[in-house]
Motif scaffolding. Structure first.
Motif, PDB file in Angstrom:
ATOM      1  N   UNK A 369       0.848  -1.201  -0.106  1.00  0.00           N
ATOM      2  CA  UNK A 369       0.076  -0.752  -0.046  1.00  0.00           C
ATOM      3  C   UNK A 369       0.627   0.883   0.719  1.00  0.00           C
ATOM      4  N   UNK A 370       0.566   1.858  -1.020  1.00  0.00           N
ATOM      5  CA  UNK A 370       1.377   3.133  -0.675  1.00  0.00           C
ATOM      6  C   UNK A 370       1.260   3.646   0.097  1.00  0.00           C
ATOM      7  N   UNK A 371       0.296   3.973   0.993  1.00  0.00           N
ATOM      8  CA  UNK A 371       0.686   5.636   1.436  1.00  0.00           C
ATOM      9  C   UNK A 371       0.421   4.918   2.862  1.00  0.00           C
ATOM     10  N   UNK A 372       1.212   4.014   3.408  1.00  0.00           N
ATOM     11  CA  UNK A 372       1.515   2.969   5.342  1.00  0.00           C
ATOM     12  C   UNK A 372       3.068   3.005   4.682  1.00  0.00           C
ATOM     13  N   UNK A 373       3.250   2.999   6.214  1.00  0.00           N
ATOM     14  CA  UNK A 373       4.250   1.748   6.143  1.00  0.00           C
ATOM     15  C   UNK A 373       4.637   0.803   7.339  1.00  0.00           C
ATOM     16  N   UNK A 374       5.080   0.200   6.844  1.00  0.00           N
ATOM     17  CA  UNK A 374       4.887  -1.656   7.392  1.00  0.00           C
ATOM     18  C   UNK A 374       5.994  -1.458   8.562  1.00  0.00           C
ATOM     19  N   UNK A 375       7.707  -1.094   8.758  1.00  0.00           N
ATOM     20  CA  UNK A 375       8.468  -1.258   9.345  1.00  0.00           C
ATOM     21  C   UNK A 375       9.527  -0.005   9.406  1.00  0.00           C
ATOM     22  N   UNK A 376       9.576   0.083  11.264  1.00  0.00           N
ATOM     23  CA  UNK A 376      10.066   1.338  11.130  1.00  0.00           C
ATOM     24  C   UNK A 376      11.215   0.849  12.210  1.00  0.00           C
ATOM     25  N   UNK A 377      12.544   1.506  12.182  1.00  0.00           N
ATOM     26  CA  UNK A 377      13.870   1.253  11.980  1.00  0.00           C
ATOM     27  C   UNK A 377      14.096   1.733  12.992  1.00  0.00           C
ATOM     28  N   UNK A 378      15.377   1.727  14.288  1.00  0.00           N
ATOM     29  CA  UNK A 378      15.443   2.856  14.846  1.00  0.00           C
ATOM     30  C   UNK A 378      17.619   3.264  14.652  1.00  0.00           C
ATOM     31  N   UNK A 458       2.896  -6.585  -8.532  1.00  0.00           N
ATOM     32  CA  UNK A 458       1.884  -7.238  -8.024  1.00  0.00           C
ATOM     33  C   UNK A 458       1.448  -7.346  -6.635  1.00  0.00           C
ATOM     34  N   UNK A 459       2.173  -6.941  -5.950  1.00  0.00           N
ATOM     35  CA  UNK A 459       1.574  -6.128  -4.546  1.00  0.00           C
ATOM     36  C   UNK A 459       3.677  -6.718  -3.727  1.00  0.00           C
ATOM     37  N   UNK A 460       4.519  -7.367  -3.752  1.00  0.00           N
ATOM     38  CA  UNK A 460       5.561  -7.691  -3.008  1.00  0.00           C
ATOM     39  C   UNK A 460       6.181  -6.882  -2.482  1.00  0.00           C
ATOM     40  N   UNK A 461       6.223  -6.204  -2.111  1.00  0.00           N
ATOM     41  CA  UNK A 461       7.172  -5.100  -1.705  1.00  0.00           C
ATOM     42  C   UNK A 461       6.368  -4.249  -0.511  1.00  0.00           C
ATOM     43  N   UNK A 462       7.053  -3.980   0.583  1.00  0.00           N
ATOM     44  CA  UNK A 462       6.527  -2.924   1.730  1.00  0.00           C
ATOM     45  C   UNK A 462       7.718  -1.812   2.069  1.00  0.00           C
ATOM     46  N   UNK A 463       6.549  -1.049   2.840  1.00  0.00           N
ATOM     47  CA  UNK A 463       7.511   0.015   3.055  1.00  0.00           C
ATOM     48  C   UNK A 463       8.057   0.620   3.899  1.00  0.00           C
ATOM     49  N   UNK A 464      10.243   0.796   4.294  1.00  0.00           N
ATOM     50  CA  UNK A 464      10.578   0.854   5.840  1.00  0.00           C
ATOM     51  C   UNK A 464      10.578   1.839   6.133  1.00  0.00           C
ATOM     52  N   UNK A 465      10.836   2.762   7.387  1.00  0.00           N
ATOM     53  CA  UNK A 465      11.740   3.817   7.744  1.00  0.00           C
ATOM     54  C   UNK A 465      12.759   3.897   8.106  1.00  0.00           C
ATOM     55  N   UNK A 466      13.712   4.389   8.730  1.00  0.00           N
ATOM     56  CA  UNK A 466      14.618   4.982   9.063  1.00  0.00           C
ATOM     57  C   UNK A 466      14.727   5.955   9.602  1.00  0.00           C
ATOM     58  N   UNK A 467      14.436   5.807  11.618  1.00  0.00           N
ATOM     59  CA  UNK A 467      14.677   7.040  12.284  1.00  0.00           C
ATOM     60  C   UNK A 467      15.590   7.142  13.426  1.00  0.00           C
ATOM     61  N   UNK A 468      15.604   7.944  13.867  1.00  0.00           N
ATOM     62  CA  UNK A 468      16.461   8.618  15.149  1.00  0.00           C
ATOM     63  C   UNK A 468      15.622   8.006  16.135  1.00  0.00           C
ATOM     64  N   UNK A 469      16.198   7.700  16.995  1.00  0.00           N
ATOM     65  CA  UNK A 469      15.752   6.737  17.980  1.00  0.00           C
ATOM     66  C   UNK A 469      14.691   8.030  18.725  1.00  0.00           C
ATOM     67  N   UNK A 471      12.587   9.700  17.622  1.00  0.00           N
ATOM     68  CA  UNK A 471      11.456   9.954  17.106  1.00  0.00           C
ATOM     69  C   UNK A 471      11.170   8.451  16.848  1.00  0.00           C
ATOM     70  N   UNK A 472      11.668   7.578  17.084  1.00  0.00           N
ATOM     71  CA  UNK A 472      10.967   5.845  16.962  1.00  0.00           C
ATOM     72  C   UNK A 472       9.180   5.721  17.274  1.00  0.00           C
ATOM     73  N   UNK A 473       8.940   5.926  18.860  1.00  0.00           N
ATOM     74  CA  UNK A 473       8.083   6.072  19.204  1.00  0.00           C
ATOM     75  C   UNK A 473       6.517   6.844  18.162  1.00  0.00           C
ATOM     76  N   UNK A 474       6.546   7.790  18.023  1.00  0.00           N
ATOM     77  CA  UNK A 474       6.082   8.864  17.037  1.00  0.00           C
ATOM     78  C   UNK A 474       6.072   8.110  15.934  1.00  0.00           C
ATOM     79  N   UNK A 479       2.691   5.097  11.275  1.00  0.00           N
ATOM     80  CA  UNK A 479       2.599   4.456   9.871  1.00  0.00           C
ATOM     81  C   UNK A 479       1.615   4.268   9.207  1.00  0.00           C
ATOM     82  N   UNK A 480       0.616   3.958  10.019  1.00  0.00           N
ATOM     83  CA  UNK A 480      -1.050   3.500   8.848  1.00  0.00           C
ATOM     84  C   UNK A 480      -1.096   4.812   7.956  1.00  0.00           C
ATOM     85  N   UNK A 481      -0.527   5.958   8.718  1.00  0.00           N
ATOM     86  CA  UNK A 481      -0.934   6.812   7.513  1.00  0.00           C
ATOM     87  C   UNK A 481       0.616   7.233   6.732  1.00  0.00           C
ATOM     88  N   UNK A 482       1.615   6.639   5.863  1.00  0.00           N
ATOM     89  CA  UNK A 482       2.730   6.831   5.958  1.00  0.00           C
ATOM     90  C   UNK A 482       4.119   7.030   6.173  1.00  0.00           C
TER      91      UNK A 482
END
Length: 513
Positions: A369-378, A458-469, A471-474, A479-482
């Motif tokens: 889904x283009x408008x969401x993040x699936x994985x957040x990493x510190x 066909x959809x076999x892809x996910x979004x990941x964001x790398x953030x500073x520690x 900012x992790x909780x925020x 994630x559901x909002x991109x």
């Protein structure tokens, strides 16, 4: 995925050792004369380290191997320009989109910023507009072979298959080995083009259909070498879906780099399996005078996948006076073995075919889904990812912005010899990797996916964001909002504004002329 009529089971181990071999090249009188390998058109860097390049994407008639087709290409040629840069350099790329469809660029394998005008695959260039990319390489960037290609969701397979892709070289691979200074380098760009009856690029890709396999846009070119001469060859697979299992008849190749990462010890093999998006840089020594086939062996990606027949790709012609062979005598550059470290987090991802929709491919049961993040990493963490594949076909895992270390295949430890940015997950098997998310340059939002582009679209892809520690909780909450970087998603906005649902990511097709 569509199947060819002849199917052979694919095994992780057996596929690497079984090859249909031919002897030295025998040319019949009716066979076309092989032409010398052509060099790619090239953009190189200036004294300040900036590579200025204009890539003009357009639909036009070009030569694909020995045949004529109307396709989507850069700068009027199926053999796309080589972009040459260096660690610490900058690629200033002007994308002139003269096609009737959107496009964008991804700089595959490069550890650069995924934000703004960098390696941001959520940006687009609209039809008949110009996009600007300004990609700054860190000073510590690994030298080696990379590539650039279209990466907008729903259209990447078709555009890459047509020709919207090309090679990148980051200079400096031979610097640790002064004994190899001055040896000849060959860039060998591998791709396949699906044959059509219309004379135009196919609007829908059928992976197992007949295709033209080319090296630098040529069918079976001749590569010259002297007996005993050492050359460095960069194999760059920029095909959308095709695997190439390369062997030089009677020769062993010394692998120097995989996916732009120099190996940490000597690695020799008589063949290399180069999956979609993979790059191998190898040392080749000229054999006794004569002609030798460079072949791609037959391969099969599993009962639910595709099979590729063996084919001759090129001819190695050894001639002239013998020369002294160059050998590596210096120490290989060291690299950190992450298998010996504790990890900050362990995750599991299941790459699977949909049981109900043959066009759908899933990660952990969901489509991209283009408008969401699936994985957040510190930022600063080292993570272990276990990649499972219950499918009856292999999948080609790739993650943007970072390299990783393969530590296990099907639960068995792998001896460390360097890093990768892609690896295939065996059918009904597993791969374990460790990924260092350490370099601040990667802060932002990017993706991981299967690099069989039919599966990615066909959809076999996910979004990941790398953030500073801090900012992790925020970031997790967003994630559901991109995620924190949702404002960069031009593609999602474009799909909404054109009446397409970004959750289903309907493919964009050319407008009718």
């Amino acid at each position: 995925m569509p199947r060819a009529t002849s199917v052979r089971p694919f095994s992780l181990y057996a596929s690497l050792v079984v090859l249909a071999l031919a002897g030295c090249a025998n040319h019949s009188e009716n066979e076309p004369v092989s032409q010398p390998l052509r060099k790619n058109p090239e953009f190189s860097y200036d004294a300040s380290g900036v590579t200025h390049a204009t890539l003009t994407a357009a639909e036009q008639q070009v030569n694909v191997g020995n045949e004529r087709y109307v396709s989507l290409v850069f700068n009027g040629d199926y053999d796309s320009p080589l972009i040459r840069t260096r660690p610490g350099g900058t690629m200033a790329i002007r994308l002139d989109n003269r096609m009737d469809e959107i496009t964008n660029l991804h700089f595959h394998g490069m550890q650069v910023s995924p934000l703004d005008t960098g390696d941001n695959i959520f940006r687009i260039t609209r039809p008949h507009q110009v996009g600007e990319y300004n990609v700054k390489l860190p000073m510590a960037h690994s030298p080696g072979a990379y590539w650039y290609h279209s990466h907008f969701h729903g259209g990447s397979q078709r555009q890459v298959s047509a020709g919207i892709a090309g090679p990148i070289l980051v200079d400096g691979m031979l610097d640790p080995f002064p004994e190899l200074k001055g040896i000849k380098e060959q860039v060998l760009v591998l791709r396949n083009f699906q044959k059509t009856l219309t004379g135009k690029v196919a609007s829908e890709i059928i992976t197992s259909a007949p295709s033209i396999r080319t090296v630098n846009g040529q069918e079976v070119p001749t590569i010259d070498i002297k007996p005993g001469e050492t050359q460095l060859w960069h194999f760059i697979n920029i095909a959308a879906n095709q695997y190439f299992r390369i062997r030089i008849n009677g020769q062993t190749m010394q692998i120097l780099s995989r996916d732009g990462n120099t190996v940490t010890r000597r690695v020799d093999d008589d063949e290399v399996l180069i999956g979609p998006s993979a790059r191998f840089s190898v040392l080749v020594v000229g054999p006794p005078a004569g002609s030798y086939n460079i072949e791609s062996g037959d391969a099969d990606t599993g009962p639910a996948g595709d099979s590729y027949p063996a084919a001759r790709l090129a001819i190695l012609r050894s001639s002239g006076q013998p020369v002294a062979t160059r050998q590596i005598t210096s120490a290989y550059p060291p690299a950190e073995d992450f298998s010996k470290q504790a990890v900050n987090k362990t995750r599991q991802f299941v790459f699977q075919d949909s049981a109900t929709d043959s066009s759908a491919f899933l990660i952990n049961g969901t489509r991209f889904e283009l408008d969401r993040v699936n994985t957040t990493v510190k930022l600063g963490d080292v993570e272990e990812w276990r990649l499972l594949n219950p499918s009856q076909e292999l999948h080609q895992f790739h993650i943007h912005q970072v390299d990783f270390q393969v530590t296990e295949i099907n639960g068995k430890p792998v001896q460390f010899s360097g890093y990768r940015d892609n690896v295939f997950i065996p059918a009904t098997g597993s791969i374990t990797v460790r990924i260092p998310f350490r370099d601040p340059v990667i802060l932002g939002k990017f993706v991981y996916h299967c690099h069989i582009l039919e599966h990615e679209d066909g959809g076999m892809m996910q979004a990941i964001q790398v953030v500073r520690p801090v900012n992790y909780e925020q970031a997790v909450k967003l994630e559901p909002l991109g995620g924190l970087y949702g404002e960069n998603n031009q593609l999602c906005t474009y799909l909404r504004n054109t009446g397409q649902d970004p959750k289903t990511s309907s493919p964009l097709v050319p407008s009718a002329k």
